[in-house]
Scaffold this motif. Structure first.
Motif, PDB file in Angstrom:
ATOM      1  N   LEU A 153       1.980   1.749  -3.528  1.00 45.15           N
ATOM      2  CA  LEU A 153       0.882   2.232  -4.372  1.00 45.15           C
ATOM      3  C   LEU A 153       0.527   3.674  -4.033  1.00 45.15           C
ATOM      4  O   LEU A 153       0.231   4.476  -4.912  1.00 45.15           O
ATOM      5  CB  LEU A 153      -0.340   1.333  -4.213  1.00 45.15           C
ATOM      6  N   ASP A 194      -6.578   0.623 -16.573  1.00 43.83           N
ATOM      7  CA  ASP A 194      -6.816   1.401 -15.366  1.00 43.83           C
ATOM      8  C   ASP A 194      -6.664   0.486 -14.152  1.00 43.83           C
ATOM      9  O   ASP A 194      -6.476  -0.716 -14.281  1.00 43.83           O
ATOM     10  CB  ASP A 194      -8.153   2.162 -15.421  1.00 43.83           C
ATOM     11  N   TRP A 220      -8.069   5.488  -6.763  1.00 46.37           N
ATOM     12  CA  TRP A 220      -7.473   6.135  -7.930  1.00 46.37           C
ATOM     13  C   TRP A 220      -8.559   6.548  -8.920  1.00 46.37           C
ATOM     14  O   TRP A 220      -9.680   6.034  -8.875  1.00 46.37           O
ATOM     15  CB  TRP A 220      -6.508   5.166  -8.634  1.00 46.37           C
ATOM     16  N   ASN A 221      -8.188   7.462  -9.836  1.00 45.03           N
ATOM     17  CA  ASN A 221      -9.070   7.746 -10.960  1.00 45.03           C
ATOM     18  C   ASN A 221      -9.062   6.537 -11.880  1.00 45.03           C
ATOM     19  O   ASN A 221      -8.008   6.100 -12.323  1.00 45.03           O
ATOM     20  CB  ASN A 221      -8.552   8.941 -11.759  1.00 45.03           C
ATOM     21  N   LEU A 235       0.822  -1.210   0.000  1.00 44.86           N
ATOM     22  CA  LEU A 235       0.000   0.000   0.000  1.00 44.86           C
ATOM     23  C   LEU A 235       0.855   1.259   0.000  1.00 44.86           C
ATOM     24  O   LEU A 235       0.506   2.251  -0.647  1.00 44.86           O
ATOM     25  CB  LEU A 235      -0.952  -0.001   1.201  1.00 44.86           C
ATOM     26  N   VAL A 295      -0.543   5.452 -11.040  1.00 49.88           N
ATOM     27  CA  VAL A 295      -1.577   4.429 -11.039  1.00 49.88           C
ATOM     28  C   VAL A 295      -2.903   5.002 -11.533  1.00 49.88           C
ATOM     29  O   VAL A 295      -3.672   4.338 -12.199  1.00 49.88           O
ATOM     30  CB  VAL A 295      -1.746   3.816  -9.629  1.00 49.88           C
ATOM     31  N   SER A 296      -3.167   6.254 -11.224  1.00 48.48           N
ATOM     32  CA  SER A 296      -4.404   6.870 -11.688  1.00 48.48           C
ATOM     33  C   SER A 296      -4.445   6.881 -13.201  1.00 48.48           C
ATOM     34  O   SER A 296      -3.430   7.113 -13.861  1.00 48.48           O
ATOM     35  CB  SER A 296      -4.526   8.293 -11.148  1.00 48.48           C
ATOM     36  N   TYR A 297      -5.656   6.610 -13.712  1.00 44.11           N
ATOM     37  CA  TYR A 297      -5.778   6.433 -15.156  1.00 44.11           C
ATOM     38  C   TYR A 297      -5.795   7.763 -15.898  1.00 44.11           C
ATOM     39  O   TYR A 297      -5.431   7.832 -17.053  1.00 44.11           O
ATOM     40  CB  TYR A 297      -7.061   5.645 -15.452  1.00 44.11           C
ATOM     41  N   PHE A 298      -6.222   8.825 -15.216  1.00 43.34           N
ATOM     42  CA  PHE A 298      -6.286  10.114 -15.911  1.00 43.34           C
ATOM     43  C   PHE A 298      -6.085  11.266 -14.931  1.00 43.34           C
ATOM     44  O   PHE A 298      -6.175  11.088 -13.711  1.00 43.34           O
ATOM     45  CB  PHE A 298      -7.639  10.281 -16.627  1.00 43.34           C
ATOM     46  N   TYR A 299      -5.791  12.434 -15.469  1.00 44.91           N
ATOM     47  CA  TYR A 299      -5.751  13.654 -14.667  1.00 44.91           C
ATOM     48  C   TYR A 299      -7.085  14.371 -14.805  1.00 44.91           C
ATOM     49  O   TYR A 299      -7.723  14.317 -15.846  1.00 44.91           O
ATOM     50  CB  TYR A 299      -4.655  14.604 -15.172  1.00 44.91           C
TER      51      TYR A 299
END
Lengths: 146, 232
Positions: A26, B122, B176-177, A23, A33-37
């Motif tokens: 991460l 994702d 997370w996003n 954790l 790790v986040s897919y987008f801003y």
């Protein structure tokens, strides 16, 4: 303490330690790790032109414009900041104003984001289509359901 | 409750419940599928594609539940030296792998029309893909050791290490996003799903549980027999 409970304790302790290690990793890499801003996370002076990134938010109301049959212009917003996006291609079915979307592409200059891929994002609300009509008739239709 | 850890007691229990479980799964599937296809309404946004949810969500839950059961049995097996824990690991790993695969395939089929893509990397989709790989590794490890005593310990430890992935799968959409939407049903709040769609979802979930249980009973019984006859 009997041997079996020592073993149990050892196992649980090991699990907790591994879990916290993972954790921590991460948590400290969450930007990757986040897919987008979101638009407000993007710091205008830090923009690197032509670098592929993803931005996500809602398609701003009254911002959608058709340039030609397969070329579109719209704004992505998170209600704090918004970004102008141009896109050449086919939009997913769910794509519409007020709907969540994730856009892959790159900034061509500080204000224009050139999209290569558009994904529609849907929320966790599920509702029969007939209820939407009822709610609209009675005026109880909540804008946030969009 | 001895049947949960004792092979011969489990066998007796299994013989009693197998037929009812099988019949119940057929009944629940019939009701659930009729509800999913005919009696449940179209979604206000997604139209008919929302019906994929009635397969996708139960299989995702069962994939996680199966792994959680394996984790508990691995702890019990390792700490209390109860061999039945290792029998469970060998028997149910393929069931969990199949549920994960159903979840991934149905999710892709849902993602294409709704999101506009079969797959994205994702956090949610990636962590589920990792869950599938972990299941595959467990299956292959179960097939690959000469010495059974060594094998079951190594597999159980691997199951425990892999269990770290479970909270990551569950909470990935909150931490997370992600392109994947957050959970619809959680204990803390009122579910944001209409009852007319909740009913088929619940019925299908129990149908999946019953089918999983029926297959698990058969696999655990055959695993017990093969250990008795020292086949592996």
């Amino acid at each position: 303490m009997s041997l079996r409970f020592q073993r149990l304790l050892l196992i649980l302790l090991t699990l907790v330690i591994i879990l916290s290690a993972v954790l921590l990793i991460l948590y400290n890499t969450r930007e990757n790790v986040s897919y987008f801003y979101t638009p407000s996370e993007i710091n205008k002076p830090d923009i690197v032109k032509n670098e592929t990134i993803r931005i996500g938010g809602f398609v701003e109301n009254n911002s959608f414009n058709k340039i030609s049959s397969s070329s579109f212009k719209f704004k992505i917003t998170d209600e704090k900041a918004s970004i102008l996006v141009i896109f050449n291609g086919i939009l997913p079915d769910l794509f519409r104003e007020g709907q969540g979307a994730v856009i892959e592409g790159a900034f061509v200059d500080n204000d224009i984001f050139n999209a290569t891929n558009v994904f529609a994002k849907h929320d966790e609300n599920y509702m029969p289509a007939s209820i939407k009509e009822d709610l609209k008739d009675t005026g109880y239709w909540n804008k946030k359901y969009k | 409750m001895k049947f949960l850890v004792n092979p011969s007691k489990f066998n007796k229990f299994a013989d009693n419940v197998f037929l009812p479980v099988l019949i119940l799964s057929i009944i629940l599937f019939s009701i659930g599928l009729i509800f999913s296809f005919y009696l449940s309404p179209d979604d206000y946004q997604q139209g008919s594609t929302v019906r994929i949810m009635y397969v996708h969500v139960p299989s995702a839950w069962l994939a996680l539940l199966t792994y959680a059961i394996m984790t508990v049995y691995s702890i019990v097996g390792l700490a209390f030296r109860i061999p039945f824990g290792f029998i469970i690991n060998t028997a149910v790993a393929p069931i969990g792998a199949v549920f994960t695969l159903i979840c991934i395939v149905s999710g892709s089929l849902w993602g294409k029309p709704m999101w506009g893509t079969w797959w994205v990397w994702d956090a949610r989709l990636t962590s589920v893909a990792i869950l599938f790989i972990i299941y595959l590794v467990i299956i292959f490890m179960n097939l690959s050791f000469e010495n059974r005593i060594v094998r079951e310990k190594v597999v159980a430890i691997f199951v425990l290490v892999g269990s770290i992935n479970l909270p990551i799968v569950k909470f990935s959409v909150d931490w997370w996003n992600t392109l994947h939407q957050p959970a619809t049903i959680s204990k803390l709040s009122k579910p944001s799903i209409d009852p007319s769609m909740m009913i088929p979802l619940i019925v299908m979930t129990f149908a999946f549980i019953m089918v999983g249980l029926a297959i698990a009973i058969l696999r655990i019984k055959s695993e017990i027999i093969s250990r008795k006859s020292n086949l592996n």
